[in-house]
Design an enzyme around this catalytic site. Structure first.
Site, mmCIF file in Angstrom:
data_model
loop_
_atom_site.group_PDB
_atom_site.id
_atom_site.type_symbol
_atom_site.label_atom_id
_atom_site.label_comp_id
_atom_site.label_asym_id
_atom_site.label_seq_id
_atom_site.Cartn_x
_atom_site.Cartn_y
_atom_site.Cartn_z
ATOM 1 C CE LYS A 155 -1.112 0.528 -0.681
ATOM 2 N NZ LYS A 155 -0.755 -0.819 0.222
ATOM 3 C CB ILE A 156 2.877 1.401 -6.770
ATOM 4 C CG1 ILE A 156 2.359 2.638 -5.615
ATOM 5 C CG2 ILE A 156 3.397 2.105 -7.946
ATOM 6 C CD1 ILE A 156 3.795 3.080 -5.054
ATOM 7 C CB THR A 233 9.234 4.816 -9.835
ATOM 8 O OG1 THR A 233 8.292 3.733 -9.801
ATOM 9 C CG2 THR A 233 9.205 5.222 -11.365
ATOM 10 C CB SER A 234 10.325 0.982 -5.957
ATOM 11 O OG SER A 234 9.369 0.407 -4.764
ATOM 12 N NE ARG A 235 11.461 4.376 -0.042
ATOM 13 C CZ ARG A 235 10.282 5.084 -0.371
ATOM 14 N NH1 ARG A 235 10.387 5.304 -1.682
ATOM 15 N NH2 ARG A 235 9.777 5.568 0.508
ATOM 16 C CD GLU A 264 15.858 9.013 -2.701
ATOM 17 O OE1 GLU A 264 15.697 8.421 -4.024
ATOM 18 O OE2 GLU A 264 14.871 9.708 -2.308
ATOM 19 C CG HIS A 296 11.708 10.358 -4.189
ATOM 20 N ND1 HIS A 296 12.319 9.505 -3.367
ATOM 21 C CD2 HIS A 296 10.280 9.915 -4.206
ATOM 22 C CE1 HIS A 296 11.478 8.609 -2.599
ATOM 23 N NE2 HIS A 296 10.354 8.838 -3.275
ATOM 24 C CD GLN A 297 9.036 15.031 -11.203
ATOM 25 O OE1 GLN A 297 10.260 15.090 -11.489
ATOM 26 N NE2 GLN A 297 7.977 15.474 -12.040
ATOM 27 C CG PHE A 299 5.660 12.183 -3.488
ATOM 28 C CD1 PHE A 299 7.029 12.158 -3.941
ATOM 29 C CD2 PHE A 299 4.965 13.124 -2.652
ATOM 30 C CE1 PHE A 299 7.829 13.163 -3.463
ATOM 31 C CE2 PHE A 299 5.670 14.120 -2.380
ATOM 32 C CZ PHE A 299 7.034 14.158 -2.866
HETATM 33 P P1 NAD Z 1 2.666 -2.043 -1.222
HETATM 34 O O1 NAD Z 1 2.978 -2.303 0.134
HETATM 35 O O2 NAD Z 1 1.296 -2.026 -1.483
HETATM 36 O O3 NAD Z 1 3.281 -3.323 -2.400
HETATM 37 C C1 NAD Z 1 4.534 -3.767 -2.262
HETATM 38 C C2 NAD Z 1 4.488 -5.180 -2.982
HETATM 39 O O4 NAD Z 1 5.853 -5.668 -2.985
HETATM 40 C C3 NAD Z 1 3.715 -6.172 -1.912
HETATM 41 O O5 NAD Z 1 2.680 -6.783 -2.713
HETATM 42 C C4 NAD Z 1 4.854 -7.141 -1.357
HETATM 43 O O6 NAD Z 1 4.096 -8.455 -1.251
HETATM 44 C C5 NAD Z 1 5.710 -6.977 -2.503
HETATM 45 N N1 NAD Z 1 7.038 -7.517 -2.016
HETATM 46 C C6 NAD Z 1 7.659 -7.606 -0.952
HETATM 47 N N2 NAD Z 1 8.525 -8.233 -1.113
HETATM 48 C C7 NAD Z 1 8.946 -8.312 -2.380
HETATM 49 C C8 NAD Z 1 10.106 -9.154 -2.945
HETATM 50 N N3 NAD Z 1 11.053 -9.674 -2.304
HETATM 51 N N4 NAD Z 1 10.055 -9.298 -4.506
HETATM 52 C C9 NAD Z 1 8.824 -8.710 -4.928
HETATM 53 N N5 NAD Z 1 7.890 -8.309 -4.313
HETATM 54 C C10 NAD Z 1 8.005 -8.069 -3.039
HETATM 55 O O7 NAD Z 1 3.281 -0.869 -1.583
HETATM 56 P P2 NAD Z 1 3.059 0.167 -2.637
HETATM 57 O O8 NAD Z 1 2.289 1.236 -2.170
HETATM 58 O O9 NAD Z 1 2.668 -0.339 -4.049
HETATM 59 O O10 NAD Z 1 4.524 0.931 -2.790
HETATM 60 C C11 NAD Z 1 5.547 0.284 -3.458
HETATM 61 C C12 NAD Z 1 7.034 0.953 -3.094
HETATM 62 O O11 NAD Z 1 7.010 2.185 -3.828
HETATM 63 C C13 NAD Z 1 7.209 1.524 -1.650
HETATM 64 O O12 NAD Z 1 7.670 0.682 -0.956
HETATM 65 C C14 NAD Z 1 7.946 2.794 -1.788
HETATM 66 O O13 NAD Z 1 9.154 2.304 -1.449
HETATM 67 C C15 NAD Z 1 7.757 3.066 -3.359
HETATM 68 N N6 NAD Z 1 7.162 4.450 -3.536
HETATM 69 C C16 NAD Z 1 7.702 5.476 -4.329
HETATM 70 C C17 NAD Z 1 7.140 6.695 -4.628
HETATM 71 C C18 NAD Z 1 7.969 7.753 -5.179
HETATM 72 O O14 NAD Z 1 7.417 8.857 -5.131
HETATM 73 N N7 NAD Z 1 8.754 7.410 -6.238
HETATM 74 C C19 NAD Z 1 6.099 6.992 -3.653
HETATM 75 C C20 NAD Z 1 5.408 5.987 -3.090
HETATM 76 C C21 NAD Z 1 5.963 4.914 -2.886
#
Ligand code: NAD
Length: 330
Positions: A155-156, A233-235, A264, A296-297, A299
């Site tokens: 999604k992101i 911005t993921s983890r 963090e 971690h802003q 969201f």
């Molecule tokens: P999502 O589940 O919709 O998408 C994650 C994608 O990653 C999926 O398409 C999955 O197939 C793919 N994936 C899984 N393993 C993989 C790999 N080895 N290599 C490449 N891609 C792989 O999740 P999302 O809602 O898009 O969120 C993504 C991440 O963003 C979350 O897991 C979270 O860690 C992070 N996040 C950060 C914030 C923030 O405030 N910075 C907020 C929300 C989420």
């Protein structure tokens, strides 16, 4: 009325959760502390606990929650790398999350970090406030025409790609589960190695799992272009911070933008401005002129907080009243 212990709660969590619990079934108690082995005792007498990204929900904590009669752990976030799902099943504790609250919030923050680095907004802001209108040192680079590698097209990732395509970037993606709609938008899937070697900019949008831990390490860096821009911005655990510091020192990495950091949980979401930060890796990262970090802003928009509050309350009520919940993960 069901009693819910809300851990790691800030003023804004309380405000939005109370606002959407009006006339609701839940008796919410707010604790500022993170849930951990040290604080789990606070959950005695509650039917559910509500946690965020840096709460520790490991085997020991779940075992304790089980003995206290806690049946539900509600994450008010999407990622669940801080949770032992196997133990949750073992202790028959239901876990739910907010799978989608505003992918655009995180995508826009990602692009904001990228633009900050590409146009040096963070430096320009201070210069102009000091009546320094010289442009030396502020030269940026266009995003238009650059190749951007997006790792994770959920999604992101998708929301980020749509913005980047609007800037006129070439988007190369990697995801073990490709999204066929993406190709019709104009992005293309490549192997991870090709993404590393072809991208001017790399943005991480996959979850943290054993497979993705340190997906950016020194081996990955060696495959990248010199001067590559990396945005996470993921983890935090997706990047090996020591390798990143090496890459910055050797100038392999041209720019680094982070909203997350591996350690963090000891830093983010707290005001530590009067403290001495003990994390030497984090403080080293802050010394580089080409690094920009937010705490971690991603969201943190009003729209996202409304959806997080509504979905979290709905998840807890649904599960405690024994109904099926779409957002169940264990
Ligand atoms: P999502 O589940 O919709 O998408 C994650 C994608 O990653 C999926 O398409 C999955 O197939 C793919 N994936 C899984 N393993 C993989 C790999 N080895 N290599 C490449 N891609 C792989 O999740 P999302 O809602 O898009 O969120 C993504 C991440 O963003 C979350 O897991 C979270 O860690 C992070 N996040 C950060 C914030 C923030 O405030 N910075 C907020 C929300 C989420």
């Amino acid at each position: 009325m069901y009693k819910v212990a809300v851990f790691s709660s800030k003023k804004y969590d309380q405000q939005f959760l109370e606002q959407f619990n009006q006339g609701g079934q839940l008796d919410l108690h707010f604790f500022e502390s993170r849930l951990s082995r040290q604080t789990v005792e606070l959950a005695q007498g509650f039917q559910a606990v509500c946690v965020f990204v840096n709460d520790v929900v490991d085997h020991h904590v779940l075992e304790q929650l089980h003995t206290f009669g806690v049946n539900v752990v509600a994450l008010r976030c999407a990622g669940f790398n801080n949770l032992d799902l196997k133990a949750a099943r073992q202790f028959n504790i239901k876990i739910c999350r907010v799978p989608e609250y505003s992918p655009e919030a995180v995508a826009e923050h990602t692009v904001g970090i990228l633009l900050t680095l590409s146009r040096k907004f963070h430096k320009a802001y201070w210069r102009v406030r000091e009546n320094n209108f010289a442009l030396d040192g502020l030269m940026g680079f266009n995003l238009h025409g650059k190749t951007i590698g997006v790792i994770g097209t959920g999604k992101i990732g998708l929301a980020t790609i749509k913005i980047l395509l609007g800037f006129g970037c070439q988007v190369h993606c990697y995801d073990p589960y490709p999204n066929p709609d993406l190709q019709t938008l104009g992005a293309k899937y490549v192997t991870l190695d090709d993404l590393f070697s072809q991208s001017d900019i790399i943005s991480l949008h996959c979850p943290l799992t054993p497979d993705t831990k340190h997906i950016i390490d020194s081996e990955a860096l060696a495959k990248m272009k010199t001067g590559v821009v990396i945005i996470n911005t993921s983890r935090g655990g997706l990047v090996d911070s020591n390798a990143i510091i090496g890459g910055l020192k050797s100038r392999k990495i041209g720019f680094l933008g982070l909203d997350v950091y591996e350690l963090e949980s000891e830093l983010f979401f707290e005001d530590l401005s009067d403290d001495i930060v003990q994390d030497d890796i984090f403080t080293r990262l802050l010394t580089f002129p080409n690094v920009f970090i937010t705490g971690h802003q991603g969201f943190f928009t009003e729209e996202a907080l409304i959806t997080i509050a509504q979905t979290t309350l709905d998840n807890i009520e649904t599960l405690l009243s024994g109904k099926d919940c779409d957002n169940l993960i264990a």
